[in-house]
Design an enzyme around this catalytic site. Structure first.
Site, short mmCIF file in Angstrom:
data_model
loop_
_atom_site.label_atom_id
_atom_site.label_comp_id
_atom_site.label_asym_id
_atom_site.label_seq_id
_atom_site.Cartn_x
_atom_site.Cartn_y
_atom_site.Cartn_z
CE LYS A 72 -3.80 2.13 2.70
NZ LYS A 72 -4.68 1.99 3.88
CB SER A 101 -8.09 4.04 3.11
OG SER A 101 -7.24 3.33 4.01
CB SER A 116 -8.55 1.13 5.89
OG SER A 116 -9.21 2.34 5.75
N1 GLN Z 1 -13.24 4.76 6.79
C1 GLN Z 1 -12.57 5.18 7.99
C2 GLN Z 1 -12.11 6.60 7.84
O1 GLN Z 1 -12.38 7.16 6.83
C3 GLN Z 1 -11.42 4.26 8.29
C4 GLN Z 1 -10.27 4.46 7.39
C5 GLN Z 1 -9.11 3.58 7.77
O2 GLN Z 1 -9.27 2.55 8.42
N2 GLN Z 1 -7.92 4.02 7.39
O3 GLN Z 1 -11.49 7.16 8.68
#
Ligand code: GLN
Length: 484
Positions: A76, A151, A175
């Site tokens: 990532k 994400s 995410s």
């Molecule tokens: N969807 C959540 C956010 O927008 C979690 C994102 C994540 O786990 N990096 O913060």
């Protein structure tokens, strides 16, 4: 070739069925041919990958090699990679080439892995749909009109499309698990402190945790063996022996108790998703486990507490992007104030700005007690719910996310609708617990995930439970049409 799991690739390389150069080239060709449709990679490091594959083949010819020697995978784009641009999905870091590797990257390099490239992601890992990336949205290989989740949507989509057998990912509020669910793959967010955060660009430091994504639990176990380590460079890394997760994959499930939180099956859960999860739970009963209804009474506080704590930490972490040290700098600043304002105004996207504003507001002197302190108190209650539940049960199961993949723009004007995507995953981050998503069905030909939440450091048990399910079912082997 591209349908092989990590375990298959390791076995194939060991037997000499193919070389690392052959399999690496195969995946690179696929990325080149197909990724125009999915946009799952930000950077493809073809030349470096082929060079390290050739070196791996040479090393193998000379004698014994580490487990991942010559095995292709991706990172990532939140993990710093020495000499390779690390953008975190942001214009702010579009020109950032780190002079060092993240610990996770270094661990895989030491294990011999070959890196195909860096995967797309929501900007600074903020999002649940991969629509906030500066490099454009990632498309879900199961239905390119739909989001892959976020994400870590680039990692998930690349694995689902068989462009890489595995990828690293991170999870601050869901995410790893939510995109794994929406793309029909397997992903694990470990216990907070199990995987080093050093060199992993910070979003919300008390919640962020790196973890593996692959098609099977067996592959996630192989990856976690490499990723998990004590790291003196991360002050929250935990000095605790790393078990060989692959060794625990064939334990019987009889006698295990699975807690089913009644709060995870209420309003807002798609009926098809619920049915798939209930069918998976019935499968676990066949495998010998017992289902126990439990309650996590403070579940409704998780999303509101997270959306105070995560932005608060983000506003502090992202203050380092000031146009002075590294990253984007606006053109011709008039003075220092203009430099800060325009650099940050031009370099950050809308969602990131929203989080910084919310975070700075919650931390400001007049509002700290009303929001930040309250959120921390809620966090404590949420954690206690889990501590109490694990007195009665071995693991907790439910849906990973409320519905299958949704269309682009579907939640575009409503940040709260987007935030509710993580309603079942966020509490584990607040509590620091490990969570996992395993493919368990298809609804309208789109994948659905079963979430497994474990007690602290119970990754081995969770991986075994997921593996036993995958021995009995074939949801994890399903592929988007034409991609198998
Ligand atoms: N969807 C959540 C956010 O927008 C979690 C994102 C994540 O786990 N990096 O913060």
């Amino acid at each position: 070739m591209h349908n092989k799991t990590l375990a298959d690739i390791i076995a194939g390389l060991n037997r000499g069925d193919f070389s690392s150069v052959e399999i690496t080239r195969h995946f690179l060709d696929r990325i080149q041919q197909l990724d125009g449709q999915y946009n799952s990679f930000i950077t493809v490091t073809a030349e470096a990958a082929l060079a390290s594959a050739a070196a791996a083949d040479q090393q193998r010819a000379n004698g014994s090699v580490p487990l991942f020697c010559g095995v292709p995978m991706a990172h990532k784009d939140i993990f710093c990679t020495n000499g390779v641009r690390t953008s975190c999905g942001s214009k702010m870091l579009d020109n950032f080439v780190p002079p060092y590797d993240a610990t996770v990257v270094e661990n895989f390099a030491n294990a011999g892995a070959v890196i195909l490239g860096k995967t797309n992601m929501d900007e600074f890992a903020m999002g649940s749909s991969n629509e906030t990336s500066y490099y454009g949205p990632v498309k879900n290989p199961w239905d390119t009109n739909c989001v892959p989740g976020g994400s870590s949507g680039g990692s998930a989509a690349a694995i689902a499309a068989r462009l890489t057998p595995a990828a690293t990912a991170t999870d601050t509020g869901g995410s790893i698990r939510q995109p794994a669910a929406l793309c029909g793959i397997t992903g694990l967010k470990p216990t907070y402190g199990r995987v080093s955060r050093w060199g992993m660009i910070a979003f919300a430091s008390s919640l962020d945790q790196g973890g593996p994504m692959a098609r099977t639990a067996e592959d996630c176990a192989l990856m976690l063996n490499v990723m998990a380590s004590f790291d003196g460079k991360d002050s929250t890394s935990i000095d605790r022996p790393v078990p060989d997760y692959s060794n625990y994959l064939n334990q019987p499930l009889s006698g295990l108790k699975i807690g089913i939180p009644k709060e995870y099956f209420g309003e807002g859960l798609n009926p098809g998703t619920e049915q798939a999860v209930r069918d998976a739970l019935a499968e676990y009963e066949k495998l010998g486990a017992t289902l126990v209804e439990i309650s996590l009474p403070h579940s409704n506080l998780a999303v509101p507490a997270y959306y105070v704590i995560a932005p608060a930490e983000a506003s502090a972490n992202l203050s380092r992007f000031d146009g002075v040290r590294y990253g984007y700098r606006c053109e011709n600043p008039k003075d220092l104030r203009d430099l800060y304002m325009r650099t940050r105004g031009e370099g950050f996207g809308e969602e990131v700005k929203r989080r910084i504003l919310v975070g700075a507001y919650c931390l400001s002197a007049g509002y700290y007690d009303a929001y930040y302190r309250k959120a921390q108190q809620a966090r404590r209650l949420i954690k206690q719910d889990f501590v109490d539940a694990f007195q009665q049960v071995d693991v907790i199961m439910g849906p990973t996310s409320p519905s299958p993949a949704f269309g682009f723009g579907a939640k575009g004007n409503d940040p709260v609708a987007m935030y509710l995507e993580d309603i079942y995953t966020i509490a584990t981050n607040l509590a620091g617990l490990p969570g996992m998503s395993v493919p368990c069905g298809l609804v309208d030909n789109k994948p659905v995930g079963l979430q497994i939440i474990g007690d602290y450091f119970d990754e081995a048990l969770m991986l075994n439970m997921a593996h036993q399910f995958q021995q009995a079912t074939d949801w994890h082997q399903r592929a988007p049409e034409g991609l198998a």
